[in-house]
Design a protein around this motif. Structure first.
Motif, PDB file in Angstrom:
ATOM      1  N   LEU A  72       1.005  -0.998  -0.276  1.00 38.39           N
ATOM      2  CA  LEU A  72      -0.188  -0.239   0.453  1.00 38.39           C
ATOM      3  C   LEU A  72       0.693   1.187   0.166  1.00 38.39           C
ATOM      4  CD1 LEU A  72      -2.750  -1.114   2.380  1.00 38.39           C
ATOM      5  CD2 LEU A  72      -2.875  -0.875   0.542  1.00 38.39           C
ATOM      6  N   ALA A  73       2.043   1.075   0.562  1.00 37.34           N
ATOM      7  CA  ALA A  73       2.544   2.510   0.675  1.00 37.34           C
ATOM      8  C   ALA A  73       3.245   2.173  -0.784  1.00 37.34           C
ATOM      9  CB  ALA A  73       4.020   2.314   1.297  1.00 37.34           C
ATOM     10  N   GLY A  74       4.123   1.763  -1.734  1.00 33.29           N
ATOM     11  CA  GLY A  74       4.016   1.538  -2.933  1.00 33.29           C
ATOM     12  C   GLY A  74       3.210   1.963  -3.836  1.00 33.29           C
ATOM     13  N   ILE A  75       2.461   2.169  -3.754  1.00 36.59           N
ATOM     14  CA  ILE A  75       0.389   2.391  -4.443  1.00 36.59           C
ATOM     15  C   ILE A  75       0.604   3.932  -3.890  1.00 36.59           C
ATOM     16  CG2 ILE A  75      -1.662   2.309  -4.714  1.00 36.59           C
ATOM     17  CD1 ILE A  75      -1.082  -0.839  -4.393  1.00 36.59           C
ATOM     18  N   THR A  76       0.170   4.018  -2.296  1.00 36.40           N
ATOM     19  CA  THR A  76       0.169   5.500  -2.375  1.00 36.40           C
ATOM     20  C   THR A  76       1.595   6.146  -2.958  1.00 36.40           C
ATOM     21  OG1 THR A  76       1.295   4.837  -0.103  1.00 36.40           O
ATOM     22  CG2 THR A  76      -1.236   5.592  -0.450  1.00 36.40           C
ATOM     23  N   THR A  77       2.300   5.710  -3.201  1.00 33.32           N
ATOM     24  CA  THR A  77       3.977   6.643  -3.513  1.00 33.32           C
ATOM     25  C   THR A  77       3.913   6.768  -5.456  1.00 33.32           C
ATOM     26  OG1 THR A  77       5.112   5.510  -1.754  1.00 33.32           O
ATOM     27  CG2 THR A  77       6.361   6.740  -4.168  1.00 33.32           C
ATOM     28  N   ILE A  78       3.229   5.899  -6.151  1.00 35.70           N
ATOM     29  CA  ILE A  78       2.400   5.664  -7.337  1.00 35.70           C
ATOM     30  C   ILE A  78       2.288   6.636  -7.020  1.00 35.70           C
ATOM     31  CG2 ILE A  78       2.077   4.648  -8.990  1.00 35.70           C
ATOM     32  CD1 ILE A  78       3.306   2.285  -7.845  1.00 35.70           C
ATOM     33  N   LEU A  79       0.907   6.792  -6.703  1.00 37.08           N
ATOM     34  CA  LEU A  79      -0.478   8.327  -7.169  1.00 37.08           C
ATOM     35  C   LEU A  79       0.680   9.646  -6.888  1.00 37.08           C
ATOM     36  CD1 LEU A  79      -3.478   6.937  -4.730  1.00 37.08           C
ATOM     37  CD2 LEU A  79      -2.768   6.345  -7.427  1.00 37.08           C
ATOM     38  N   PHE A  80       1.569   9.663  -6.294  1.00 40.64           N
ATOM     39  CA  PHE A  80       2.153  11.073  -5.726  1.00 40.64           C
ATOM     40  C   PHE A  80       2.971  11.179  -6.848  1.00 40.64           C
ATOM     41  CE2 PHE A  80       5.230  13.544  -3.941  1.00 40.64           C
ATOM     42  CZ  PHE A  80       5.218  14.197  -3.128  1.00 40.64           C
ATOM     43  N   VAL A  81       4.223  10.335  -7.641  1.00 43.23           N
ATOM     44  CA  VAL A  81       4.455  10.401  -8.220  1.00 43.23           C
ATOM     45  C   VAL A  81       3.677  10.992  -9.569  1.00 43.23           C
ATOM     46  CG1 VAL A  81       5.647   9.259 -10.477  1.00 43.23           C
ATOM     47  CG2 VAL A  81       6.431   8.866  -7.514  1.00 43.23           C
ATOM     48  N   PHE A  82       2.219  10.737  -9.658  1.00 44.65           N
ATOM     49  CA  PHE A  82       1.732  11.235 -10.469  1.00 44.65           C
ATOM     50  C   PHE A  82       1.307  12.443 -10.734  1.00 44.65           C
ATOM     51  CE2 PHE A  82      -0.511   6.661 -11.368  1.00 44.65           C
ATOM     52  CZ  PHE A  82       1.398   6.337 -12.692  1.00 44.65           C
ATOM     53  N   VAL A  83       1.018  12.537  -8.841  1.00 44.95           N
ATOM     54  CA  VAL A  83       0.500  14.317  -8.946  1.00 44.95           C
ATOM     55  C   VAL A  83       2.218  14.812  -9.122  1.00 44.95           C
ATOM     56  CG1 VAL A  83       0.224  15.851  -7.058  1.00 44.95           C
ATOM     57  CG2 VAL A  83      -0.923  14.009  -7.213  1.00 44.95           C
ATOM     58  N   PHE A  84       3.292  14.640  -8.641  1.00 42.39           N
ATOM     59  CA  PHE A  84       4.412  15.228  -8.748  1.00 42.39           C
ATOM     60  C   PHE A  84       4.790  15.916 -10.759  1.00 42.39           C
ATOM     61  CE2 PHE A  84       9.312  14.895  -9.576  1.00 42.39           C
ATOM     62  CZ  PHE A  84       9.316  15.744  -8.677  1.00 42.39           C
ATOM     63  N   LEU A  85       4.234  14.901 -11.183  1.00 42.99           N
ATOM     64  CA  LEU A  85       4.681  14.670 -13.170  1.00 42.99           C
ATOM     65  C   LEU A  85       3.925  15.505 -13.545  1.00 42.99           C
ATOM     66  CD1 LEU A  85       5.361  11.124 -14.230  1.00 42.99           C
ATOM     67  CD2 LEU A  85       7.224  13.252 -13.270  1.00 42.99           C
ATOM     68  N   TYR A  86       2.321  15.959 -13.280  1.00 43.98           N
ATOM     69  CA  TYR A  86       1.288  16.587 -13.254  1.00 43.98           C
ATOM     70  C   TYR A  86       2.355  17.647 -13.265  1.00 43.98           C
ATOM     71  CZ  TYR A  86      -3.218  19.371 -13.295  1.00 43.98           C
ATOM     72  OH  TYR A  86      -4.427  19.994 -13.797  1.00 43.98           O
ATOM     73  N   ASP A  87       2.485  18.174 -11.421  1.00 39.16           N
ATOM     74  CA  ASP A  87       2.702  19.643 -11.245  1.00 39.16           C
ATOM     75  C   ASP A  87       3.890  19.945 -11.872  1.00 39.16           C
ATOM     76  OD1 ASP A  87       0.905  20.125  -9.408  1.00 39.16           O
ATOM     77  OD2 ASP A  87       2.153  19.127  -7.759  1.00 39.16           O
ATOM     78  N   LEU A  88       4.654  19.238 -12.529  1.00 42.42           N
ATOM     79  CA  LEU A  88       5.742  19.737 -13.069  1.00 42.42           C
ATOM     80  C   LEU A  88       5.622  20.190 -14.641  1.00 42.42           C
ATOM     81  CD1 LEU A  88       8.503  20.020 -14.094  1.00 42.42           C
ATOM     82  CD2 LEU A  88       9.032  17.561 -14.667  1.00 42.42           C
ATOM     83  N   MET A  89       4.800  19.298 -15.438  1.00 42.88           N
ATOM     84  CA  MET A  89       3.879  19.872 -16.760  1.00 42.88           C
ATOM     85  C   MET A  89       3.455  20.976 -16.691  1.00 42.88           C
ATOM     86  SD  MET A  89       1.039  17.294 -19.003  1.00 42.88           S
ATOM     87  CE  MET A  89      -0.377  17.783 -17.190  1.00 42.88           C
ATOM     88  N   VAL A  90       2.535  21.053 -15.516  1.00 50.17           N
ATOM     89  CA  VAL A  90       1.825  22.140 -15.024  1.00 50.17           C
ATOM     90  C   VAL A  90       2.659  23.491 -15.858  1.00 50.17           C
ATOM     91  CG1 VAL A  90      -0.174  23.531 -14.345  1.00 50.17           C
ATOM     92  CG2 VAL A  90      -0.552  21.398 -14.960  1.00 50.17           C
ATOM     93  N   SER A  91       3.944  23.395 -14.242  1.00 54.06           N
ATOM     94  CA  SER A  91       4.881  24.676 -14.488  1.00 54.06           C
ATOM     95  C   SER A  91       5.178  24.830 -15.101  1.00 54.06           C
ATOM     96  CB  SER A  91       5.568  24.220 -13.090  1.00 54.06           C
ATOM     97  OG  SER A  91       6.000  22.915 -13.298  1.00 54.06           O
ATOM     98  N   ARG A  92       5.701  23.849 -16.728  1.00 53.32           N
ATOM     99  CA  ARG A  92       6.551  24.434 -17.750  1.00 53.32           C
ATOM    100  C   ARG A  92       5.377  24.955 -18.662  1.00 53.32           C
ATOM    101  NH1 ARG A  92       9.478  18.672 -18.678  1.00 53.32           N
ATOM    102  NH2 ARG A  92      11.589  18.645 -17.296  1.00 53.32           N
TER     103      ARG A  92
END
Length: 403
Positions: free
Chosen positions: A192-212
């Motif tokens: 479950l820790a790995g699944i939630t980490t993957i979800l956080f990575v999706f948010v992380f990459l989305y924020d990067l895309m929006v900022s660019r």
């Protein structure tokens, strides 16, 4: 040739000098003594409490919330100043090194809070999971540092978004995911820790895309964030020393003013009236006084030892009395007070009288709390020692301080 890296080093040096200038007043001998006593007492009772830790105590939930909040709150201190909105905007294309250094320094400065939290939660973790190896907790702390860095980057990227609603939703989503990750890690549920980490990575990459997709830097927003954080520091420092950068905020509180400002209409009570309404309407004194009463009451309520209850009550009475002395200098920059046809001695006596009344009220509150808990002997100690301290402190230390 403009070197933004060297420019940031100069800004950072000036910033630390500014902080150290006021930190000397905040961490004076009185506060240092109180903090040492608090840390020593809490460490002792924390150790005693861990010996009888309940089996169903929510260690994972507490650790998840604490670590999640700490890594989510990751502000980037850019150290910008108002003239920068004019002089640095033309050099925006050369500011990459400046903002990179700002992110690095923000990460390093905020590490000490994570290390303190990790050190405080460590004994609780090992008491709850005695069969686990120590390197597992070290691994959790390493993940905390990684998530701290990720959140720092995402906070920086979100500062390119002007709409506050988008930033707030993003922060809320990341905070919940951070809490979930550390909850599952401490709980030992790695899948479950790995699944939630993957979800956080999706948010992380989305924020990067929006900022660019954003162009340029929101200089006014960065300046606003930095000024707000410095204003908070200056408000705290203003309780101990004069802060010329700070504009005092005054609140109406008309119903409180009407209750405490009833004094005879004669000259000798002029400063009685002034100090009372200053205490009520200032943004510093009333809030600090009430917070110390509440925190002191919580210590008295939860600490089991009778003598320690009495000692903590007296310690908070001492802290409140000492902090309120700065009220005497609150109006020192107002020259009109010097025109009042009132002797200086009357003004000083009015200050001592108000401090005596505030300390007496706090002593009575702590005494009533102890009586409500059935601690008659501790209540007797607090009322007797509090009254004695109040008389000696006001007629000894305070008189020497203001006269």
């Amino acid at each position: 040739m403009f070197d933004s890296h060297d420019f940031f080093k100069k800004r950072l040096s000036a910033h630390f000098k500014e902080l150290s200038r006021y930190t000397r007043y905040i961490l004076n001998e009185h506060i240092a003594f109180a903090m040492f006593f608090f840390v020593a007492a809490m460490a002792y009772y924390y150790q005693q409490w861990l010996k009888d830790l309940p089996e169903n105590f929510p260690v994972a939930l507490i650790a998840g919330v604490v670590f999640g909040l700490l890594v989510s709150y990751s502000p980037v201190r850019t150290l910008l100043q108002e003239p920068d909105l004019v002089f640095l905007i033309p050099a925006e294309t050369k500011m990459d090194a400046y903002f990179r250094d700002a992110i690095i320094s923000s990460f390093v400065v905020q590490l000490y809070v994570l290390l303190l939290a990790g050190g405080a939660l460590g004994p609780l973790y090992f008491a709850a999971y005695p069969d686990r190896a120590g390197n597992i907790y070290i691994l959790i702390l390493a993940v905390v540092l990684i998530f701290k860095l990720w959140n720092l980057f995402t906070n920086w990227w979100m500062l390119k978004i002007r709409e506050p609603g988008i930033r707030q939703v993003d922060l809320l989503a990341r905070t919940l995911l951070n809490m979930a990750v550390f909850y599952f890690l401490v709980k030992g549920e790695m899948l479950l820790a790995g699944i939630t980490t993957i979800l956080f990575v999706f948010v992380f990459l989305y924020d990067l895309m929006v900022s660019r997709k954003q162009t340029g830097v929101l200089w006014d927003l960065l300046l606003e964030k930095d000024q707000h954080r410095m204003h908070t520091f200056y408000r705290m420092a203003n309780m101990f020393a004069d802060v010329p950068h700070l504009k005092n905020r005054v609140k109406g509180r008309h119903w409180l003013v009407s209750m405490v400002s009833r004094v005879p209409f004669v000259k000798k009570h002029t400063f009685d009236y002034l100090y009372r309404i200053t205490f009520i309407r200032s943004s510093d004194y009333l809030g600090m006084y009430l917070r110390l009463i509440v925190i002191g009451g919580l210590f008295i309520f939860f600490i089991p030892n009778l003598w320690m209850k009495a000692i903590f009550a007296l310690l908070f009475i001492y802290m409140s009395s000492f902090q309120m002395i700065t009220l005497y200098h609150h109006h020192r920059t107002v020259m009109w007070l010097d025109l009042y046809p009132i002797p200086l001695k009357v003004r000083q006596q009015s200050m001592i009288k108000l401090l005596f009344q505030l300390t007496l009220l706090q002593t009575i509150v702590f005494t009533v709390l102890l009586l409500g808990m059935g601690e008659w002997f501790a209540a007797l100690i607090v009322i007797a020692a509090g009254m004695a301290f109040n008389y000696i402190f006001q007629n000894g230390y305070v008189k020497k301080k203001i006269m």
